[in-house]
Design a protein around this motif. Structure first.
Motif, PDB file in Angstrom:
ATOM      1  N   SER A  53       0.819  -1.219   0.000  1.00 38.33           N
ATOM      2  CA  SER A  53       0.000   0.000   0.000  1.00 38.33           C
ATOM      3  C   SER A  53       0.846   1.259   0.000  1.00 38.33           C
ATOM      4  CB  SER A  53      -0.948   0.001   1.208  1.00 38.33           C
ATOM      5  OG  SER A  53      -0.213  -0.064   2.418  1.00 38.33           O
ATOM      6  N   ASP A  54       2.061   1.178   0.540  1.00 38.14           N
ATOM      7  CA  ASP A  54       3.038   2.270   0.400  1.00 38.14           C
ATOM      8  C   ASP A  54       4.419   1.709   0.712  1.00 38.14           C
ATOM      9  OD1 ASP A  54       3.566   2.480   3.221  1.00 38.14           O
ATOM     10  OD2 ASP A  54       1.800   3.744   3.447  1.00 38.14           O
ATOM     11  N   MET A  55       5.424   2.570   0.801  1.00 35.49           N
ATOM     12  CA  MET A  55       6.806   2.105   0.819  1.00 35.49           C
ATOM     13  C   MET A  55       7.239   1.443   2.124  1.00 35.49           C
ATOM     14  SD  MET A  55       7.533   5.946   1.547  1.00 35.49           S
ATOM     15  CE  MET A  55       7.127   6.341  -0.073  1.00 35.49           C
ATOM     16  N   VAL A  56       6.433   1.478   3.173  1.00 38.72           N
ATOM     17  CA  VAL A  56       6.877   0.939   4.462  1.00 38.72           C
ATOM     18  C   VAL A  56       6.453  -0.510   4.671  1.00 38.72           C
ATOM     19  CG1 VAL A  56       6.836   3.227   5.500  1.00 38.72           C
ATOM     20  CG2 VAL A  56       4.834   1.748   5.734  1.00 38.72           C
ATOM     21  N   TRP A  57       5.727  -1.084   3.701  1.00 38.57           N
ATOM     22  CA  TRP A  57       5.243  -2.460   3.837  1.00 38.57           C
ATOM     23  C   TRP A  57       5.923  -3.371   2.820  1.00 38.57           C
ATOM     24  CZ3 TRP A  57       2.376  -2.802   8.091  1.00 38.57           C
ATOM     25  CH2 TRP A  57       1.723  -1.654   8.538  1.00 38.57           C
ATOM     26  N   LEU A  58       5.997  -4.654   3.151  1.00 38.97           N
ATOM     27  CA  LEU A  58       6.508  -5.659   2.233  1.00 38.97           C
ATOM     28  C   LEU A  58       5.355  -6.315   1.479  1.00 38.97           C
ATOM     29  CD1 LEU A  58       9.085  -7.400   4.599  1.00 38.97           C
ATOM     30  CD2 LEU A  58       9.551  -5.672   2.848  1.00 38.97           C
ATOM     31  N   ALA A  59       5.630  -6.746   0.265  1.00 40.60           N
ATOM     32  CA  ALA A  59       4.620  -7.424  -0.547  1.00 40.60           C
ATOM     33  C   ALA A  59       5.229  -8.678  -1.165  1.00 40.60           C
ATOM     34  CB  ALA A  59       4.104  -6.490  -1.646  1.00 40.60           C
ATOM     35  N   GLU A  60       4.380  -9.639  -1.489  1.00 32.51           N
ATOM     36  CA  GLU A  60       4.780 -10.840  -2.219  1.00 32.51           C
ATOM     37  C   GLU A  60       3.526 -11.403  -2.880  1.00 32.51           C
ATOM     38  OE1 GLU A  60       6.227 -13.836   0.453  1.00 32.51           O
ATOM     39  OE2 GLU A  60       4.303 -14.087   1.474  1.00 32.51           O
ATOM     40  N   TRP A  61       3.722 -12.316  -3.839  1.00 31.26           N
ATOM     41  CA  TRP A  61       2.561 -12.975  -4.448  1.00 31.26           C
ATOM     42  C   TRP A  61       1.958 -13.903  -3.396  1.00 31.26           C
ATOM     43  CZ3 TRP A  61       0.171 -12.528  -9.209  1.00 31.26           C
ATOM     44  CH2 TRP A  61      -0.856 -13.438  -9.444  1.00 31.26           C
ATOM     45  N   GLY A  62       0.832 -13.496  -2.841  1.00 27.12           N
ATOM     46  CA  GLY A  62       0.189 -14.283  -1.802  1.00 27.12           C
ATOM     47  C   GLY A  62      -0.857 -13.469  -1.091  1.00 27.12           C
ATOM     48  N   PHE A  63      -1.437 -14.053  -0.052  1.00 27.72           N
ATOM     49  CA  PHE A  63      -2.507 -13.371   0.670  1.00 27.72           C
ATOM     50  C   PHE A  63      -2.492 -13.776   2.140  1.00 27.72           C
ATOM     51  CE2 PHE A  63      -6.885 -12.751   2.173  1.00 27.72           C
ATOM     52  CZ  PHE A  63      -7.112 -11.454   1.761  1.00 27.72           C
ATOM     53  N   SER A  64      -2.706 -12.787   2.998  1.00 29.59           N
ATOM     54  CA  SER A  64      -2.909 -13.012   4.426  1.00 29.59           C
ATOM     55  C   SER A  64      -3.635 -11.797   4.985  1.00 29.59           C
ATOM     56  CB  SER A  64      -1.573 -13.207   5.152  1.00 29.59           C
ATOM     57  OG  SER A  64      -1.777 -13.348   6.552  1.00 29.59           O
ATOM     58  N   ALA A  65      -4.639 -12.051   5.832  1.00 29.42           N
ATOM     59  CA  ALA A  65      -5.412 -10.966   6.414  1.00 29.42           C
ATOM     60  C   ALA A  65      -5.620 -11.199   7.906  1.00 29.42           C
ATOM     61  CB  ALA A  65      -6.762 -10.833   5.714  1.00 29.42           C
ATOM     62  N   TRP A  66      -5.508 -10.118   8.666  1.00 26.95           N
ATOM     63  CA  TRP A  66      -5.811 -10.127  10.101  1.00 26.95           C
ATOM     64  C   TRP A  66      -7.190  -9.492  10.251  1.00 26.95           C
ATOM     65  CZ3 TRP A  66      -3.947 -12.192  14.443  1.00 26.95           C
ATOM     66  CH2 TRP A  66      -4.255 -11.612  15.679  1.00 26.95           C
ATOM     67  N   ILE A  67      -8.142 -10.281  10.742  1.00 26.02           N
ATOM     68  CA  ILE A  67      -9.531  -9.852  10.788  1.00 26.02           C
ATOM     69  C   ILE A  67      -9.964  -9.687  12.240  1.00 26.02           C
ATOM     70  CG2 ILE A  67     -11.897 -10.433  10.140  1.00 26.02           C
ATOM     71  CD1 ILE A  67     -10.675 -12.224   7.921  1.00 26.02           C
ATOM     72  N   GLU A  68     -10.443  -8.506  12.566  1.00 25.30           N
ATOM     73  CA  GLU A  68     -11.007  -8.239  13.885  1.00 25.30           C
ATOM     74  C   GLU A  68     -12.522  -8.132  13.733  1.00 25.30           C
ATOM     75  OE1 GLU A  68      -9.119  -4.826  15.610  1.00 25.30           O
ATOM     76  OE2 GLU A  68      -7.109  -5.478  15.013  1.00 25.30           O
TER      77      GLU A  68
END
Length: 257
Positions: free
Chosen positions: A12-27
Motif C-alpha cells: 500500500s506504500d513504501m513501508v510495507w513488504l509485498a509478495e505474491w500471496g494473501f494473508s489478512a488479520w480480521i477483527e
C-alpha cells in the motif's frame, strides 16, 4: 469489523513488504482471525510493523492448499496451540509437479499443521464464532465460472463470511471456486445480502476468466464494498475500479467496515 492486509501482491506504500500471496488479520467483534499466511514470513514482518501481536489470534483459517496462502505457516510464531480451520484436502493435497522442492514444501506444511495446531477439518460450513463462518466446500451454481484451477477441481477452495448489521462480509483467499459461487453460498449461509466482498477474485487471463459475467453479477448484487485483489490481472483490476470505484488496497492497508 476491521481487516488489516498482512500479505498481498502489492504494497500500500513504501513501508510495507509485498509478495505474491494473501494473508489478512480480521477483527470481528471480540475475536481475532488470521486468514491465510502468504508464502513466506512477510505476514509476520508486516504484523510487527503494524503493532499486531499474532499470539492474540483466536482462530487461524486457510482458504485452500496452495503455497502462496499456506507456506507462511513454516515461519509461524505461535507459542500456544491455536485452533486452525481448513478443508480436509489441505492436509493431503500436493500440486501435480515433479519438482522435489515443491513436494517437500507441501509435506512440511502439512506436518507443521498436524504437529502445531488444533485442527478442525470440515468440508461443510462452520459457524466457528457467533456470526463468523468458515464456508467449507463451495457449491458450483453460477454456470459461467469454471470453479477449478486448470484440471484441479479445487474442492478445498473456500472463504470466510461474517454476518453484520449491514449484510454479509465475504473475505476470499483466491476464489478458485469462483467468486460469484462463493458469494452465492455466503448469502445462503449467513442469510444476508452482500455488503462487502474483499480478497482474491482469481481473474487471470491465463485461465480465460468470465470477466463480463462477474462484473454483471456484482452490478446486480450491488455490494457497498467491492475490493478485488491478489490474483487479478491489472487490466481486469482496472475494469472493476472503473465500474465500481473504490481504492485498490495492498499489503498494510486497513479496511474498516
Amino acid at each position: 469489523m476491521k481487516i488489516r492486509l498482512l500479505t498481498e501482491n502489492l504494497a500500500s506504500d513504501m513501508v510495507w513488504l509485498a509478495e505474491w500471496g494473501f494473508s489478512a488479520w480480521i477483527e470481528f467483534g471480540d475475536i481475532r482471525v488470521l486468514f491465510d499466511t502468504g508464502y513466506s514470513d512477510v505476514y509476520l514482518r508486516n504484523a510487527r510493523h503494524a503493532g499486531i501481536d499474532l499470539e492474540e489470534a483466536d482462530f487461524i483459517s486457510l482458504s485452500h492448499f496452495h503455497r502462496d496462502h499456506t507456506r507462511g505457516l513454516l515461519f509461524h510464531p505461535f507459542q500456544s496451540r491455536k485452533p486452525l480451520i481448513l478443508h480436509p484436502r489441505v492436509l493431503t493435497a500436493v500440486l501435480d509437479t515433479n519438482k522435489q522442492a515443491v513436494r517437500k514444501d507441501y509435506a512440511e506444511i502439512q506436518k507443521r499443521i498436524a504437529q502445531d495446531f488444533d485442527v478442525t477439518a470440515t468440508s461443510g460450513a462452520l459457524e466457528f464464532s457467533d456470526g463468523a463462518f468458515f464456508l467449507g466446500e463451495i457449491p458450483r451454481v453460477t454456470g459461467f465460472e469454471k470453479g477449478a484451477f486448470f484440471d484441479d477441481p479445487m474442492p478445498d477452495d473456500t472463504a470466510l463470511s461474517f454476518r453484520t448489521p449491514k449484510g454479509a462480509v465475504v473475505v476470499s483467499g483466491c476464489s478458485h471456486a469462483g467468486i460469484c459461487n462463493i458469494c452465492e453460498y455466503a448469502k445462503s449461509v449467513t442469510g444476508q445480502k452482500l455488503y462487502a466482498v474483499i480478497g482474491g477474485f482469481h481473474l487471470l487471463h491465463s485461465e480465460d476468466p468470465p470477466v463480463e459475467q462477474t462484473i454483471d453479477y456484482f452490478r446486480k448484487e450491488g455490494p457497498e464494498v467491492l475490493m478485488p485483489m491478489h490474483c487479478v490481472d491489472f487490466d481486469i483490476q482496472s475494469r472493476f475500479q472503473h465500474e465500481f470505484g473504490g481504492p485498490r488496497p495492498g499489503a498494510g492497508s486497513v479496511i474498516d467496515l
